[in-house]
Design an enzyme around this catalytic site. Structure first.
Site, PDB file in Angstrom:
ATOM      1  CE  LYS A 217     -34.495   7.250  53.636  1.00  0.00           C
ATOM      2  NZ  LYS A 217     -35.220   7.537  54.781  1.00  0.00           N
ATOM      3  CD  GLU A 223     -40.821  16.763  42.359  1.00  0.00           C
ATOM      4  OE1 GLU A 223     -40.155  15.389  42.595  1.00  0.00           O
ATOM      5  OE2 GLU A 223     -41.932  17.057  42.815  1.00  0.00           O
ATOM      6  N   GLY A 277     -35.585  12.155  55.111  1.00  0.00           N
ATOM      7  CA  GLY A 277     -34.871  13.024  54.047  1.00  0.00           C
ATOM      8  C   GLY A 277     -34.455  14.760  54.797  1.00  0.00           C
ATOM      9  NE  ARG A 278     -39.445  15.695  58.410  1.00  0.00           N
ATOM     10  CZ  ARG A 278     -40.156  14.487  57.816  1.00  0.00           C
ATOM     11  NH1 ARG A 278     -40.031  14.287  56.572  1.00  0.00           N
ATOM     12  NH2 ARG A 278     -40.815  13.845  58.863  1.00  0.00           N
ATOM     13  CD  GLU A 363     -41.286  16.271  54.072  1.00  0.00           C
ATOM     14  OE1 GLU A 363     -40.478  15.951  54.304  1.00  0.00           O
ATOM     15  OE2 GLU A 363     -41.736  16.806  53.033  1.00  0.00           O
ATOM     16  CG  HIS A 394     -36.911  47.815  54.193  1.00  0.00           C
ATOM     17  ND1 HIS A 394     -37.209  49.167  54.196  1.00  0.00           N
ATOM     18  CD2 HIS A 394     -35.745  47.721  54.831  1.00  0.00           C
ATOM     19  CE1 HIS A 394     -36.213  49.642  54.995  1.00  0.00           C
ATOM     20  NE2 HIS A 394     -35.508  48.670  55.263  1.00  0.00           N
ATOM     21  CE  LYS A 505     -43.347  12.627  47.086  1.00  0.00           C
ATOM     22  NZ  LYS A 505     -42.636  11.793  47.825  1.00  0.00           N
TER      23      LYS A 505
END
Ligand code: F6P
Length: 539
Positions: A217, A223, A277-278, A363, A394, A505
């Site tokens: 965005k 990253e 963003g999400r 978030e 499991h 950040k």
């Protein structure tokens, strides 16, 4: 004219001050705290049906929860007193409900039809359909080989480079929609900063047939930019500098940065600041997914989202699936004191869905300050975790069955699965039903050793759907998006900002030099100082 959300003071009162909250407290204390799920069922023979609800392709059975008709009535009253209906309308109307960033929240516009008239007066909304057509045109040209790599080879490998919402959405949906992939195409993703993903991936790929989709965005995320730069070097090393512009496309709101990176104008796909963003899978952020599954499938996904939007907007609160999921979560969180919730899909194609919901829910609702700047007076977002069904059985189900904590669960299961035999599907469904039954009923008998006893009484909801189609997936995602929003409205928090990720950040930026040089740390944290010296020694 759009009214200011804050002026409406919809969440002005603390939920804990509302009459329904007090009534729920008394109801919990006097009636529900000590009542078992078994007792709820034995008192109401029709309970399973009375606590089951269908919306679109999804059937939600919430009968195995510590909820009776009175609880439901009070929870719905709470939603009404907290002004949930007005808040829902405010979102669809394009009011700036993301208060701290002064933005509308309009992922619903990305999957609406123009005739739905969702916030058409908000800047960018009328462009949604033309942008979708541009994406469609690009996807079709790639799939039909009219767009090829620099050396004329068709694109067979699509690599999404992004992180957070610019990674989890496309990755989760691409895995979920595996049967819909173009037969000649494969989907990959790179998100982490450490470089290993890209290094491992590029060993398998041929640069000539690889198309990178840089998804960000902001187009500044460290990253993503680190990975995009490394991928650009890889293309340059294999095919030459001139090839870069043929092997990179981008989805972003930052046109200047796309320009600076070298993305050619017809390979850029924009979206708008009102897409969080999400919540961005439905926008150009879904490009890598659309490239692999094709535009028809992508539009079916959007349509699934729209089906849930219409339900959310129009269904009465007591028959509204996202609202009920939110209310049940609040009931456990704020009255029973549950700290986490598990999401357990019985379809391996949904194996990244819990991770996707972690970002969506944590978030969005991991906040301690209300929209009015005052501290909240009750707990907010629960810890969300989970894993695909049988693998989880499991691994951590022991704790669910015999641990000491209250962990409400959402089981998700399709009734058929493309490529799986009926027999395999039956096995998966049997496992899913058995687990929720065991969690509720438990097991005990005369003389049984204590360590074998299953106390039961553990709550869960089950969401069934015919098959994991694009429509069903769209409905599932939108269901949880709206659930998160309703929770946020009830708590009076802004579910659409994420200020809590900023400090880390910033500190990471300040630490790049000290880590690289082994000196120059200006911070005051003694543990960081000590760790830096260990890093120096270990080098
Ligand atoms: O980590 C915070 C965050 O801003 C998320 O909200 C977002 O999904 C992610 O980073 C990636 O951001 P961008 O799409 O701008 O690269």
């Amino acid at each position: 004219m759009i009214v200011e959300y804050t002026d409406r003071k919809l969440s002005a009162r603390y939920p804990t001050d509302l009459g329904a909250w007090q009534a729920l407290k008394a109801h919990y204390r006097d009636s529900m705290r000590a009542k078992s799920l078994e007792a709820l069922f034995s008192r109401d023979k029709e309970r399973a049906g009375r606590f089951t609800l269908t919306a679109g392709d999804l059937t939600l059975d919430y009968s195995k929860n510590h909820v009776n008709a009175t609880t439901r009535k009070l929870l719905v009253r709470l939603a009404r007193e907290a002004q949930v209906p007005a808040a829902i309308e405010a979102m669809f109307a394009g009011e700036r409900i993301n208060v701290t960033e002064s933005r509308s929240v309009l992922h619903v516009a990305l999957r609406a039809k123009m005739s739905d008239k969702v916030a058409l007066e908000v800047d960018g909304v009328p462009e949604v359909w033309a942008t979708l057509n541009n994406i469609e045109d690009f996807v079709e040209r790639v799939q039909s080989k009219r767009i090829r790599g620099h050396t004329g080879k068709r694109f067979t490998d699509i690599v999404n480079i992004g992180i957070g919402g610019s990674d989890l959405g496309p990755v989760m949906a691409a895995r979920a929609l595996r049967p819909y992939w173009h037969e000649k195409m494969r989907f990959h993703s790179v998100s982490n900063i450490d470089g290993t993903q890209l290094a491992d991936l590029t060993r398998e790929l041929s640069a000539e047939s690889t198309l990178f989709v840089v998804c960000s965005k902001t187009f500044t995320t460290i990253e993503t930019m680190t990975n995009a730069n490394a991928a650009r070097e890889w293309v340059r090393d294999h095919l030459g500098y001139a090839a870069i512009q043929d092997h990179f496309v981008a989805a972003s709101t930052n046109h200047e940065a796309m320009d600076a990176f070298g993305i050619r104008p017809d390979y850029r796909f924009g979206f708008w600041d009102w897409v969080g963003g999400r919540y961005s899978l439905w926008s150009a952020v879904g490009l890598s997914l659309a490239l692999v599954v094709g535009m028809e499938t992508f539009r079916r996904l959007l349509n699934g989202g729209r089906v849930m939007d219409l339900h959310f907007r129009n269904a009465p609160l007591d028959a509204n699936m996202p609202v009920l999921l939110a209310l049940i979560a609040i009931w456990y969180n704020n009255f029973f004191g549950a700290e986490s919730q598990a999401i357990l899909p019985y379809d391996n194609r949904l194996d990244r869905f819990p991770a996707y919901l972690q970002q969506l829910q944590m978030e969005s609702n991991g906040k301690r300050v209300r929209m009015d700047g005052k501290p909240v007076k009750c707990d907010t977002g629960m810890v969300i975790w989970g894993e695909a069904g049988n693998n989880a059985q499991h691994s951590f189900y022991q704790l669910l069955h015999q641990g000491t904590r209250l962990i409400p669960i959402d089981f998700l299961a399709p009734v058929r699965s493309a490529g799986a035999s009926q027999e395999q599907q039956n096995l998966a469904l049997a496992q899913c039903l058995a687990q929720s039954e065991a969690l509720m009923d438990g097991f005990d008998e005369e003389g049984l050793e204590a360590y074998r006893v299953h106390e039961g009484n553990n709550p869960s909801s089950t969401i069934l759907f015919p098959e994991l189609t694009p429509e069903a997936l769209g409905q599932l995602i939108a269901l949880y998006e709206h659930k998160v929003f309703v929770e946020g409205v009830m708590w009076g928090i802004d579910s659409f900002d994420q200020w809590g990720v900023e400090l880390g950040k910033k500190l990471a930026t300040n630490l790049i030099e000290p880590v690289a040089q082994g000196k120059g740390y200006r911070g005051r944290n003694p543990s960081t100082t000590s760790l830096l010296s260990y890093i120096r020694k270990l080098r």
